[in-house]
Write a protein that holds these residues in place. Sequence first.
Motif, mmCIF file in Angstrom:
data_model
loop_
_atom_site.group_PDB
_atom_site.id
_atom_site.type_symbol
_atom_site.label_atom_id
_atom_site.label_comp_id
_atom_site.label_asym_id
_atom_site.label_seq_id
_atom_site.Cartn_x
_atom_site.Cartn_y
_atom_site.Cartn_z
ATOM 1 N N ASP A 248 0.960 -1.083 -0.056
ATOM 2 C CA ASP A 248 -0.038 0.014 0.007
ATOM 3 C C ASP A 248 0.761 1.357 0.122
ATOM 4 O OD1 ASP A 248 -1.795 1.957 0.580
ATOM 5 O OD2 ASP A 248 -2.712 1.077 2.133
ATOM 6 N N PRO A 249 0.815 2.084 -1.065
ATOM 7 C CA PRO A 249 1.446 3.361 -1.164
ATOM 8 C C PRO A 249 1.274 4.274 0.366
ATOM 9 C CG PRO A 249 0.646 2.915 -3.268
ATOM 10 C CD PRO A 249 0.014 1.989 -2.139
ATOM 11 N N ALA A 250 0.187 3.994 0.594
ATOM 12 C CA ALA A 250 -0.264 4.858 1.985
ATOM 13 C C ALA A 250 0.913 4.779 2.861
ATOM 14 C CB ALA A 250 -1.473 4.625 2.440
ATOM 15 N N CYS A 251 1.642 3.781 3.150
ATOM 16 C CA CYS A 251 2.614 3.317 3.905
ATOM 17 C C CYS A 251 3.716 4.215 4.002
ATOM 18 C CB CYS A 251 2.978 1.929 3.937
ATOM 19 S SG CYS A 251 1.935 0.661 4.055
ATOM 20 N N ALA A 252 3.980 4.983 2.779
ATOM 21 C CA ALA A 252 4.875 5.994 2.875
ATOM 22 C C ALA A 252 4.656 7.336 3.492
ATOM 23 C CB ALA A 252 5.248 6.265 1.141
ATOM 24 N N ARG A 253 3.646 7.603 3.522
ATOM 25 C CA ARG A 253 3.132 8.870 4.146
ATOM 26 C C ARG A 253 2.684 8.736 5.705
ATOM 27 N NH1 ARG A 253 0.542 11.790 -0.873
ATOM 28 N NH2 ARG A 253 2.532 12.733 -1.477
#
Length: 348
Positions: A248-253
């Motif tokens: 999940d790219p949301a992990c980055a932020r």
Amino acid sequence: MTAPDRSPGEILVVSRREVEELLTPAATLQRVLDTFTWVGEGLVDQTNPVNLWVHDRTAPGPEPPFGYGVVQAFPALIRPLERAALKWLSSWSGNPRRSLPGISALDLVTDADTGMPLALVDGTSVTNMRTGGHAAVGAKFLARPDSSHLAIIGCGNEGRTHLWLLAELFDLAHVTAFDIDEAAATRFAAESTVKLGVEAGIAASVEEAVAGADIVCVVTTALRPVLMEPWISPGTHVCAATGFRDVDPACARAFDKWVVGWYGRDLEWITGDEVGRIGGLQVGQLGRGDIHADIATEILQGQRPGREDPAERTIMTHMGMPALDAACAALVYDLALEAGAGTWIEVF
């Protein structure tokens, strides 16, 4: 180290079986750590991979019958080793459907003092080991030192090398495995117990597998995220082998720290020409401002901290830079000379 009594046109061919016997987790981990250090100190010359898009996933039209395909060249010069090498890699997403490897690679090792070719090494096994190696280097700085519970999502060859390399750094007590092929997960768990003596079991889902894990490794062939940000507990570190293709790219932020291996390589798939083709991101989705640090030029050089609090959620992504393949292939050559392994062939 050079081979005695060999003509300039003779090279050593090292097979996959031999690489797997020679390249131990401990030796790989040290070589990968050294390589990140050399990159940060400016002792390595390398380019980003040269990509030949045979089937470009950004092109209009349907997916080809056997998936998207790319041929890549990974060149690097490792000055402290006086070696240069080129990895020639192909990746076809649909190859497993025709009983062929999804990824295959060869590494050509060259003497940087004379320019003479030295060895042709199976690059797939080198890639498997160095990928587990850079995940372990990231975990060295980002995971809790007392991490003991490891979750492996994707029980193929790179799942195994992640386990082996992380076991060099952490006192693992339990491994939880998940794969969409339950039989593969069962075999992986059994192998983990036999090889490392750790307690191991399988989970029925990714969410179940990561519950309670200290370190989560995502090493799948999935083209969409299978690990979602809300499932990751405080204190957990995530090793994301394919960027945000299956994470999940949301992990980055949302996480406390997102770290990459080396800006010079990783920004290419985050904001550069590889966006939308490799790494799972789309244009504008994430940027350098979202990244806490890179390993090579900041964390290893003491410019930025790694983990600072036991409760932090952290993630490392790295697509693998040519220097890692070159340095590890050079190591295989030296180990093969010491062991009398490989097969000499005359090419000119």
